[in-house]
Scaffold this motif. Structure first.
Motif, PDB file in Angstrom:
ATOM      1  N   LYS A 102       0.882  -1.164  -0.041  1.00  0.00           N
ATOM      2  CA  LYS A 102      -0.021  -0.142  -0.045  1.00  0.00           C
ATOM      3  C   LYS A 102       0.945   1.333  -0.044  1.00  0.00           C
ATOM      4  O   LYS A 102       0.550   2.141  -0.812  1.00  0.00           O
ATOM      5  CB  LYS A 102      -0.884   0.079   1.309  1.00  0.00           C
ATOM      6  CG  LYS A 102      -2.095  -1.009   1.090  1.00  0.00           C
ATOM      7  CD  LYS A 102      -2.865  -0.888   2.380  1.00  0.00           C
ATOM      8  CE  LYS A 102      -4.204  -1.771   2.070  1.00  0.00           C
ATOM      9  NZ  LYS A 102      -5.074  -1.550   3.452  1.00  0.00           N
ATOM     10  N   GLU A 103       2.086   1.138   0.721  1.00  0.00           N
ATOM     11  CA  GLU A 103       2.728   2.366   0.897  1.00  0.00           C
ATOM     12  C   GLU A 103       3.623   2.608  -0.689  1.00  0.00           C
ATOM     13  O   GLU A 103       3.713   3.692  -0.941  1.00  0.00           O
ATOM     14  CB  GLU A 103       3.825   2.131   1.969  1.00  0.00           C
ATOM     15  CG  GLU A 103       3.486   2.389   3.212  1.00  0.00           C
ATOM     16  CD  GLU A 103       4.466   1.719   4.274  1.00  0.00           C
ATOM     17  OE1 GLU A 103       5.576   1.587   4.028  1.00  0.00           O
ATOM     18  OE2 GLU A 103       4.136   1.890   5.677  1.00  0.00           O
ATOM     19  N   LYS A 104       3.879   1.642  -1.313  1.00  0.00           N
ATOM     20  CA  LYS A 104       4.721   1.544  -2.504  1.00  0.00           C
ATOM     21  C   LYS A 104       3.768   2.178  -3.633  1.00  0.00           C
ATOM     22  O   LYS A 104       4.136   3.214  -4.318  1.00  0.00           O
ATOM     23  CB  LYS A 104       5.180   0.271  -2.900  1.00  0.00           C
ATOM     24  CG  LYS A 104       6.060   0.263  -4.143  1.00  0.00           C
ATOM     25  CD  LYS A 104       7.062   1.168  -3.890  1.00  0.00           C
ATOM     26  CE  LYS A 104       7.891   1.097  -5.241  1.00  0.00           C
ATOM     27  NZ  LYS A 104       9.062   2.145  -5.338  1.00  0.00           N
ATOM     28  N   LYS A 105       2.452   1.764  -3.417  1.00  0.00           N
ATOM     29  CA  LYS A 105       1.493   1.956  -4.454  1.00  0.00           C
ATOM     30  C   LYS A 105       1.094   3.493  -4.225  1.00  0.00           C
ATOM     31  O   LYS A 105       1.153   4.257  -5.179  1.00  0.00           O
ATOM     32  CB  LYS A 105       0.142   1.336  -4.206  1.00  0.00           C
ATOM     33  CG  LYS A 105      -1.123   1.737  -5.187  1.00  0.00           C
ATOM     34  CD  LYS A 105      -2.406   0.793  -4.968  1.00  0.00           C
ATOM     35  CE  LYS A 105      -3.454   1.401  -5.589  1.00  0.00           C
ATOM     36  NZ  LYS A 105      -4.692   0.898  -5.195  1.00  0.00           N
TER      37      LYS A 105
ATOM     38  N   ILE B 298       2.295  13.667 -14.417  1.00  0.00           N
ATOM     39  CA  ILE B 298       0.997  13.762 -15.238  1.00  0.00           C
ATOM     40  C   ILE B 298       0.902  15.502 -15.207  1.00  0.00           C
ATOM     41  O   ILE B 298       0.565  15.969 -16.378  1.00  0.00           O
ATOM     42  CB  ILE B 298      -0.126  13.168 -14.941  1.00  0.00           C
ATOM     43  CG1 ILE B 298      -0.019  11.670 -15.277  1.00  0.00           C
ATOM     44  CG2 ILE B 298      -1.259  13.674 -15.552  1.00  0.00           C
ATOM     45  CD1 ILE B 298      -1.054  10.637 -14.781  1.00  0.00           C
ATOM     46  N   GLN B 299       0.986  16.051 -14.010  1.00  0.00           N
ATOM     47  CA  GLN B 299       0.855  17.449 -13.974  1.00  0.00           C
ATOM     48  C   GLN B 299       1.507  18.169 -14.682  1.00  0.00           C
ATOM     49  O   GLN B 299       1.315  19.083 -15.431  1.00  0.00           O
ATOM     50  CB  GLN B 299       0.844  17.846 -12.494  1.00  0.00           C
ATOM     51  CG  GLN B 299      -0.322  17.370 -11.665  1.00  0.00           C
ATOM     52  CD  GLN B 299      -0.315  17.691 -10.307  1.00  0.00           C
ATOM     53  OE1 GLN B 299       0.818  18.036  -9.674  1.00  0.00           O
ATOM     54  NE2 GLN B 299      -1.572  17.695  -9.510  1.00  0.00           N
ATOM     55  N   GLU B 300       3.028  17.866 -14.635  1.00  0.00           N
ATOM     56  CA  GLU B 300       4.006  18.518 -15.529  1.00  0.00           C
ATOM     57  C   GLU B 300       3.675  18.181 -16.857  1.00  0.00           C
ATOM     58  O   GLU B 300       3.893  19.202 -17.647  1.00  0.00           O
ATOM     59  CB  GLU B 300       5.501  17.953 -15.063  1.00  0.00           C
ATOM     60  CG  GLU B 300       6.612  18.726 -15.668  1.00  0.00           C
ATOM     61  CD  GLU B 300       6.525  20.048 -15.064  1.00  0.00           C
ATOM     62  OE1 GLU B 300       7.169  20.974 -15.910  1.00  0.00           O
ATOM     63  OE2 GLU B 300       6.170  20.241 -14.038  1.00  0.00           O
ATOM     64  N   LEU B 301       3.492  17.195 -17.441  1.00  0.00           N
ATOM     65  CA  LEU B 301       3.183  16.780 -18.786  1.00  0.00           C
ATOM     66  C   LEU B 301       1.790  17.738 -19.170  1.00  0.00           C
ATOM     67  O   LEU B 301       2.101  18.410 -20.448  1.00  0.00           O
ATOM     68  CB  LEU B 301       2.782  15.461 -19.027  1.00  0.00           C
ATOM     69  CG  LEU B 301       4.073  14.484 -18.993  1.00  0.00           C
ATOM     70  CD1 LEU B 301       3.476  12.885 -19.090  1.00  0.00           C
ATOM     71  CD2 LEU B 301       4.999  14.805 -20.108  1.00  0.00           C
ATOM     72  N   ASP B 302       1.074  18.042 -18.351  1.00  0.00           N
ATOM     73  CA  ASP B 302      -0.167  18.675 -18.830  1.00  0.00           C
ATOM     74  C   ASP B 302       0.242  20.202 -18.803  1.00  0.00           C
ATOM     75  O   ASP B 302      -0.113  20.863 -19.796  1.00  0.00           O
ATOM     76  CB  ASP B 302      -1.366  18.687 -17.590  1.00  0.00           C
ATOM     77  CG  ASP B 302      -2.090  17.434 -17.556  1.00  0.00           C
ATOM     78  OD1 ASP B 302      -2.089  16.666 -18.789  1.00  0.00           O
ATOM     79  OD2 ASP B 302      -2.661  17.046 -16.744  1.00  0.00           O
ATOM     80  N   LYS B 303       1.314  20.831 -18.081  1.00  0.00           N
ATOM     81  CA  LYS B 303       1.716  21.961 -18.137  1.00  0.00           C
ATOM     82  C   LYS B 303       2.544  22.095 -19.504  1.00  0.00           C
ATOM     83  O   LYS B 303       2.458  23.273 -20.364  1.00  0.00           O
ATOM     84  CB  LYS B 303       2.736  22.439 -17.161  1.00  0.00           C
ATOM     85  CG  LYS B 303       2.123  22.729 -15.590  1.00  0.00           C
ATOM     86  CD  LYS B 303       3.214  22.977 -14.586  1.00  0.00           C
ATOM     87  CE  LYS B 303       2.489  22.778 -13.382  1.00  0.00           C
ATOM     88  NZ  LYS B 303       3.620  22.896 -12.172  1.00  0.00           N
TER      89      LYS B 303
ATOM     90  N   LYS C 151       1.471   9.079  -6.142  1.00  0.00           N
ATOM     91  CA  LYS C 151       1.977  10.301  -5.998  1.00  0.00           C
ATOM     92  C   LYS C 151       2.918  10.828  -7.292  1.00  0.00           C
ATOM     93  O   LYS C 151       2.826  12.023  -7.556  1.00  0.00           O
ATOM     94  CB  LYS C 151       2.870  10.657  -4.776  1.00  0.00           C
ATOM     95  CG  LYS C 151       3.283  12.007  -4.579  1.00  0.00           C
ATOM     96  CD  LYS C 151       3.740  12.293  -3.035  1.00  0.00           C
ATOM     97  CE  LYS C 151       4.417  13.576  -3.022  1.00  0.00           C
ATOM     98  NZ  LYS C 151       5.350  13.805  -1.798  1.00  0.00           N
ATOM     99  N   GLY C 152       3.939  10.039  -7.537  1.00  0.00           N
ATOM    100  CA  GLY C 152       4.745  10.242  -8.284  1.00  0.00           C
ATOM    101  C   GLY C 152       4.358  10.640  -9.792  1.00  0.00           C
ATOM    102  O   GLY C 152       4.638  11.391 -10.693  1.00  0.00           O
ATOM    103  N   CYS C 153       3.401   9.361 -10.033  1.00  0.00           N
ATOM    104  CA  CYS C 153       2.612   9.428 -11.440  1.00  0.00           C
ATOM    105  C   CYS C 153       1.884  10.842 -11.543  1.00  0.00           C
ATOM    106  O   CYS C 153       1.621  11.502 -12.650  1.00  0.00           O
ATOM    107  CB  CYS C 153       1.982   8.516 -11.540  1.00  0.00           C
ATOM    108  SG  CYS C 153       2.870   6.961 -12.239  1.00  0.00           S
TER     109      CYS C 153
END
Length: 76
Positions: free
Chosen positions: A38-41, A52-57, A46-48
């Motif tokens: 669960k922690e790894k997930k 994704i937010q950076e790619l959207d920018k 969070k990383g993904c």
């Protein structure tokens, strides 16, 4: 390499399932594993999300650049 890790993980889970069927694995051990997964997930999510937010920018800026170029070219 990823395929190898998937096969190893599947093998381990099968062995643990067999142990569980024979009552030879503790609930505490399984709970610890569940918590680690669960922690790894959560870390991966969070990383993904950040990626994704950076790619959207980047996409937004590229669309803006494209629109500027379209307006500029249409005036000629």
């Amino acid at each position: 390499m990823l395929d190898f890790l998937k096969k190893i993980t599947e093998w381990i889970l099968q062995k643990e399932e067999e142990l569980a069927k024979d009552c030879k694995i503790s609930i505490e051990d399984i709970d610890k594993q569940i918590e680690r997964v669960k922690e790894k997930k959560a870390e991966l999510e969070k990383g993904c999300k950040e990626n994704i937010q950076e790619l959207d920018k980047i996409l937004g800026r590229l669309e803006s650049i494209k629109n500027i170029e379209l307006v500029k070219c249409e005036r000629r």
